[in-house]
Design a protein around this motif. Structure first.
Motif, PDB file in Angstrom:
ATOM      1  N   ASP A   1       0.891  -1.253   0.016  1.00  0.00           N
ATOM      2  CA  ASP A   1       0.002   0.109   0.034  1.00  0.00           C
ATOM      3  C   ASP A   1       0.768   1.196   0.124  1.00  0.00           C
ATOM      4  O   ASP A   1       1.735   1.310   0.778  1.00  0.00           O
ATOM      5  CB  ASP A   1      -0.967  -0.032   1.264  1.00  0.00           C
ATOM      6  N   ASN A   2       0.644   2.232  -1.082  1.00  0.00           N
ATOM      7  CA  ASN A   2       1.440   3.507  -1.027  1.00  0.00           C
ATOM      8  C   ASN A   2       0.427   4.670  -1.218  1.00  0.00           C
ATOM      9  O   ASN A   2      -0.557   4.494  -1.926  1.00  0.00           O
ATOM     10  CB  ASN A   2       2.464   3.124  -1.962  1.00  0.00           C
TER      11      ASN A   2
ATOM     12  N   ASP B   1      -5.673   4.687   7.332  1.00  0.00           N
ATOM     13  CA  ASP B   1      -6.436   4.229   6.488  1.00  0.00           C
ATOM     14  C   ASP B   1      -6.775   5.349   5.447  1.00  0.00           C
ATOM     15  O   ASP B   1      -7.745   4.983   4.633  1.00  0.00           O
ATOM     16  CB  ASP B   1      -7.625   3.585   7.049  1.00  0.00           C
TER      17      ASP B   1
ATOM     18  N   GLY C   1      -9.255   5.006   2.478  1.00  0.00           N
ATOM     19  CA  GLY C   1      -8.781   4.529   1.047  1.00  0.00           C
ATOM     20  C   GLY C   1      -8.619   5.765   0.292  1.00  0.00           C
ATOM     21  O   GLY C   1      -7.866   5.386  -0.708  1.00  0.00           O
TER      22      GLY C   1
ATOM     23  N   ILE D   1      -4.935   6.134  -1.533  1.00  0.00           N
ATOM     24  CA  ILE D   1      -3.868   5.161  -1.246  1.00  0.00           C
ATOM     25  C   ILE D   1      -4.155   4.055  -2.461  1.00  0.00           C
ATOM     26  O   ILE D   1      -5.375   3.626  -2.875  1.00  0.00           O
ATOM     27  CB  ILE D   1      -4.610   4.483  -0.010  1.00  0.00           C
ATOM     28  N   ARG D   2      -2.880   3.749  -3.114  1.00  0.00           N
ATOM     29  CA  ARG D   2      -2.758   2.637  -3.897  1.00  0.00           C
ATOM     30  C   ARG D   2      -2.722   1.360  -3.101  1.00  0.00           C
ATOM     31  O   ARG D   2      -1.588   1.133  -2.490  1.00  0.00           O
ATOM     32  CB  ARG D   2      -1.544   2.785  -4.988  1.00  0.00           C
ATOM     33  N   ARG D   3      -3.628   0.338  -3.551  1.00  0.00           N
ATOM     34  CA  ARG D   3      -3.557  -0.946  -2.608  1.00  0.00           C
ATOM     35  C   ARG D   3      -2.457  -1.939  -3.238  1.00  0.00           C
ATOM     36  O   ARG D   3      -2.636  -1.763  -4.418  1.00  0.00           O
ATOM     37  CB  ARG D   3      -5.016  -1.375  -2.524  1.00  0.00           C
TER      38      ARG D   3
ATOM     39  N   GLU E   1      -3.567  -3.857  -6.585  1.00  0.00           N
ATOM     40  CA  GLU E   1      -4.748  -3.412  -7.384  1.00  0.00           C
ATOM     41  C   GLU E   1      -4.571  -3.427  -8.735  1.00  0.00           C
ATOM     42  O   GLU E   1      -5.379  -3.233  -9.587  1.00  0.00           O
ATOM     43  CB  GLU E   1      -5.125  -2.034  -6.789  1.00  0.00           C
TER      44      GLU E   1
END
Length: 395
Positions: free
Chosen positions: A47-48, A103, A127, A130-132, A135
């Motif tokens: 996550d970033n 989060d 979210g 946020i790049r999960r 994804e």
């Protein structure tokens, strides 16, 4: 005479796709994948943050505006484990790992940009920005199929899944040879009876536009022995050879005189206009395909589009077939000789019409340069009235 379709079929039955090689990424652009490319890890791998801003808990900014203490900074590339507790914020940069406990990411534009404390003016849902992990790609996913042409974006994803090399069919290396004692190098002064060589430049450019590597060799006079010597010296770097000139029925036809006795190259009349005299076969120990095209500039270019281009596509591992056509309505009447398929130069417009250019002679290079399409007139048609729907090959 041999039909256009039969001549192309014989060519495609002879040429073969090039064998795949392990290529460094710097050499892979334009080549054709010979394997599936999969990702060993999810992308993104963690996550970033999608933006510069502040990593927080969404519950802490539900009543924005709020002011929170900034307890840490996280830069892109950071490998340290970070965490955000309730009521705190961490300044974060684009691409940086999202700290545990956070989060949502609040863009810096929604804040006062503070470094000790930060005032957050707007709420953000869980979210946000946020790049999960995973994804884009999950671990084990196929990101490129075999048979894909590697363009800039495809090269990027190959590097993005950690590959330094890839199995691909290389670009065909094509040597272009013009023949004729009358040919002079552009940039030199013409002597009596000479013309400047244009074919080798046109055909080398056409090779490169097709997605192969084109090498222009020096022009050759009308001596068959000199032509063979030049050909032999060029075969060391050639996957295919394209010649222009020297294939007609008259005297001083060096390509035909040199290659016909070998028994591996056939010279035939193909029922087309322009470009009736054609030669094709293989030469050398490696059975290198050779395309012996007529010498008139328009004839050689049309022949390239109809026969050489599909063959080079097959060598690249791509679908090889006759050039695609579109339907257009012709502006003005057309005439064509009986028994030959004509390829008339025209200008295809966005309104679905095509206008023949002035000057349909096989020597009229300026007319070809002004065209963007070939108007196809079938062998059994001699008159085409204005407004008729015709098949057109876009150039």
């Amino acid at each position: 005479m041999k039909s256009v379709d039969a001549h192309l079929a014989d060519i495609l039955a002879t040429v073969r796709p090039l064998a795949p090689l392990e290529l460094e990424l710097e050499r892979a652009l334009g080549t054709t994948l010979a394997e599936e490319v999969t990702s060993p890890v999810p992308l993104p791998p963690f996550d970033n943050s999608a933006m510069d801003g502040y990593a927080v808990r969404a519950a802490d900014i539900a009543e924005a505006p709020v002011r929170l203490p900034v307890v840490d900074d996280v830069a892109a590339g950071s490998g340290e484990l970070r965490a955000v507790g309730p009521g705190h914020a961490v300044r974060i940069m684009t691409g940086a790992p999202v700290p545990a406990g956070a989060d949502t990411v609040v863009p810096v534009e929604w804040t006062d940009g503070g470094t000790v404390t930060v005032t957050i003016e707007r709420t953000a849902p869980e979210g946000n920005a946020i790049r999960r992990a995973g994804e884009d790609v999950r671990a084990g996913d196929v990101v490129l199929e075999a048979g894909t042409v590697i363009g800039p974006a495809q090269l990027g994803i190959i590097a993005g899944v950690g590959r330094r090399r890839v199995l691909a069919r290389p670009l065909p290396r094509v040597v272009v040879l013009s023949t004729g004692a009358e040919l002079a190098e552009p940039g030199t002064e013409l002597q009596p009876g000479q013309i400047w060589d244009s074919n080798s430049f046109t055909l080398t450019a056409a090779v490169r536009a097709t997605g192969a590597e084109g090498f222009r060799a020096p022009t050759v006079s009308d001596d068959p022995a000199v032509f063979l010597d030049q050909l032999d010296s060029q075969l060391l770097r050639a996957d295919a050879v394209v010649t222009s000139g020297g294939v007609s029925m008259g005297a001083y036809e060096p390509v035909k005189e040199a290659l016909a006795p070998l028994g591996t190259v056939r010279f035939e009349k193909v029922a087309m206009q322009p470009g009736m005299p054609q030669g094709f076969g293989v030469v050398g120990e490696d059975q290198v395909p050779i395309f012996a095209l007529p010498g008139n500039p328009v004839s050689s270019f049309v022949s390239f589009m109809l026969f050489v281009r599909p063959a080079l596509r097959k060598m690249r591992g791509l679908d090889a077939e006759a050039p695609e056509t579109v339907t257009a309505h012709v502006v003005g009447p057309l005439r064509s000789p009986s028994g030959r398929r004509s390829f008339l130069r025209g200008v295809l417009a966005s309104d679905g019409t095509v206008t023949p250019v002035r000057g349909q002679g096989s020597h009229q290079l300026a007319a070809l340069a002004s065209a963007n399409a070939l108007i196809v007139v079938p062998e059994d048609v001699t008159e085409v009235p204005a407004g008729t729907a015709v098949e057109v090959i876009p150039l």
